[in-house]
Design a protein around this motif. Sequence first.
Motif, PDB file in Angstrom:
ATOM      1  N   ALA A 142       1.877  -8.567  13.472  1.00  0.00           N
ATOM      2  CA  ALA A 142       2.553  -8.882  14.730  1.00  0.00           C
ATOM      3  C   ALA A 142       3.877  -8.135  14.806  1.00  0.00           C
ATOM      4  N   ALA A 143       4.453  -8.133  16.000  1.00  0.00           N
ATOM      5  CA  ALA A 143       5.707  -7.412  16.212  1.00  0.00           C
ATOM      6  C   ALA A 143       6.787  -7.960  15.293  1.00  0.00           C
ATOM      7  N   GLY A 144       7.593  -7.032  14.768  1.00  0.00           N
ATOM      8  CA  GLY A 144       8.657  -7.430  13.861  1.00  0.00           C
ATOM      9  C   GLY A 144       8.852  -6.406  12.766  1.00  0.00           C
ATOM     10  N   ALA A 145       9.565  -6.805  11.726  1.00  0.00           N
ATOM     11  CA  ALA A 145       9.878  -5.883  10.635  1.00  0.00           C
ATOM     12  C   ALA A 145       8.623  -5.449   9.886  1.00  0.00           C
ATOM     13  N   LEU A 151       3.651   0.563  10.656  1.00  0.00           N
ATOM     14  CA  LEU A 151       3.581   1.743  11.506  1.00  0.00           C
ATOM     15  C   LEU A 151       4.161   2.975  10.815  1.00  0.00           C
ATOM     16  N   VAL A 152       5.242   2.792  10.061  1.00  0.00           N
ATOM     17  CA  VAL A 152       5.828   3.927   9.334  1.00  0.00           C
ATOM     18  C   VAL A 152       4.834   4.455   8.303  1.00  0.00           C
ATOM     19  N   LEU A 153       4.174   3.553   7.580  1.00  0.00           N
ATOM     20  CA  LEU A 153       3.195   3.994   6.595  1.00  0.00           C
ATOM     21  C   LEU A 153       1.976   4.621   7.272  1.00  0.00           C
ATOM     22  N   GLN A 154       1.596   4.089   8.432  1.00  0.00           N
ATOM     23  CA  GLN A 154       0.498   4.700   9.181  1.00  0.00           C
ATOM     24  C   GLN A 154       0.886   6.110   9.629  1.00  0.00           C
ATOM     25  N   TRP A 155       2.132   6.284  10.065  1.00  0.00           N
ATOM     26  CA  TRP A 155       2.569   7.632  10.442  1.00  0.00           C
ATOM     27  C   TRP A 155       2.546   8.561   9.239  1.00  0.00           C
ATOM     28  N   ARG A 156       3.002   8.100   8.086  1.00  0.00           N
ATOM     29  CA  ARG A 156       3.003   8.947   6.893  1.00  0.00           C
ATOM     30  C   ARG A 156       1.584   9.407   6.543  1.00  0.00           C
ATOM     31  N   ALA A 157       0.624   8.492   6.623  1.00  0.00           N
ATOM     32  CA  ALA A 157      -0.760   8.847   6.313  1.00  0.00           C
ATOM     33  C   ALA A 157      -1.315   9.823   7.348  1.00  0.00           C
ATOM     34  N   ALA A 158      -1.020   9.581   8.626  1.00  0.00           N
ATOM     35  CA  ALA A 158      -1.504  10.483   9.674  1.00  0.00           C
ATOM     36  C   ALA A 158      -0.841  11.857   9.564  1.00  0.00           C
ATOM     37  N   GLN A 159       0.428  11.874   9.228  1.00  0.00           N
ATOM     38  CA  GLN A 159       1.140  13.138   9.035  1.00  0.00           C
ATOM     39  C   GLN A 159       0.534  13.917   7.881  1.00  0.00           C
ATOM     40  N   ALA A 160       0.257  13.245   6.768  1.00  0.00           N
ATOM     41  CA  ALA A 160      -0.323  13.922   5.606  1.00  0.00           C
ATOM     42  C   ALA A 160      -1.727  14.434   5.897  1.00  0.00           C
ATOM     43  N   ASP A 169       0.973   8.478  18.215  1.00  0.00           N
ATOM     44  CA  ASP A 169       0.770   7.107  18.687  1.00  0.00           C
ATOM     45  C   ASP A 169       1.567   6.119  17.836  1.00  0.00           C
ATOM     46  N   ALA A 170       1.574   6.333  16.524  1.00  0.00           N
ATOM     47  CA  ALA A 170       2.314   5.425  15.643  1.00  0.00           C
ATOM     48  C   ALA A 170       3.804   5.465  15.951  1.00  0.00           C
ATOM     49  N   LEU A 171       4.356   6.654  16.178  1.00  0.00           N
ATOM     50  CA  LEU A 171       5.791   6.756  16.474  1.00  0.00           C
ATOM     51  C   LEU A 171       6.127   6.166  17.840  1.00  0.00           C
ATOM     52  N   GLU A 172       5.261   6.364  18.818  1.00  0.00           N
ATOM     53  CA  GLU A 172       5.540   5.789  20.138  1.00  0.00           C
ATOM     54  C   GLU A 172       5.460   4.266  20.098  1.00  0.00           C
ATOM     55  N   ARG A 173       4.521   3.718  19.325  1.00  0.00           N
ATOM     56  CA  ARG A 173       4.470   2.260  19.182  1.00  0.00           C
ATOM     57  C   ARG A 173       5.680   1.756  18.416  1.00  0.00           C
TER      58      ARG A 173
END
Length: 350
Positions: A142-145, A151-160, A169-173
């Motif tokens: 849910a929304a929060g910390a 989302l940061v870890l999802q971005w790292r995996a997608a970036q790699a 999408d992860a950064l925009e969310r």
Amino acid sequence: MPASATPFSPRARQPFYRQPVYRQPLYRLRCLQGRVAIGVGMGLVALGGALPAALWAKAPPAAPDPVLAALLRSGDLSALNGACTAALERGDGLQLRRLQQRLLTIHPAPQPLAVVLANANSLLSCGAPDGALAVLGRVSPAAGAERAQWLVLQWRAAQAGLHHQLAADALERLAAGNLASLASLELPVGQRQDGTPVTRPALDLLASHLESLGQRQRAAEVLVSSAQPGAATAVRLSQAVALLDGLPAPEQDRLLELALEQAAAAGAWGLVAQILDQQLALVSSTPESAARVRERRLRLSGGIDDAYGEWLLRRRDPAGSARQLELERQLRSPRAPGGHAAPPTPISQP
């Protein structure tokens, strides 16, 4: 019976190698292959039959590594991470795949978020970004910390994994409708030799992903959303103008003037010179606007001792030939005294 068909006919008594069938190329080749095979087989039999057994026997399977087997049975993420690092350094693809497969199944869903994040981070360290994405897909915080961490870890995996759309999408969310907030969020993009991370603002990373997807308009909108005062915003505004090819001239001038204000306020005079050069290069500029920008660039060159920049501007102006010659005398070779490639000055001995 005709004489030619009797076994005592001259044709029947001819040696086999003179008979018409043997003289055909394909037949001779097969006979030759058979003789070679017979000869090789007799030679191997003469060696006692040991060589055929060695040749025909299958290679025995490699003995399993008991240490690796015990490690794969364990649930120690720290030990598995260390084994992944060692396998990556050795280039042991087989062992790396076994470790990655174990990390994918070590904590089946459902699991607490902390376990999921640790598991995904281990897969990233083990060179399996797609596996990390699969593990992260087992939960949706849910929304929060906690969601921000996910989302940061999802971005790292997608970036790699070079999944630019998923990374964007992860950064925009993560921005949650406030793109300007991404300018203050530093995300890791590499590592220095001493182990310290190399970071970039999430806003710039989002624009880079969108540009990679061909969404230049959206990337420019992201860059223009920067609200941080200083040189970083000046660079983003300049990049946005470069991305928007069909932007009207008044809008180009407006954005570049904002960029000049930000760069000048930060004292980044080299950046100011670059932005003025960008204004001069715009084909949509009117002659009056180009003359005004050129005059500003000449004044700046004198103020920051940019003889080369001033020389570039004046070299096409016949009226400035005298000043051009003076500037050429000021420009020195890189190997001349004071140049960046000049030999070091010898130190005199006392």
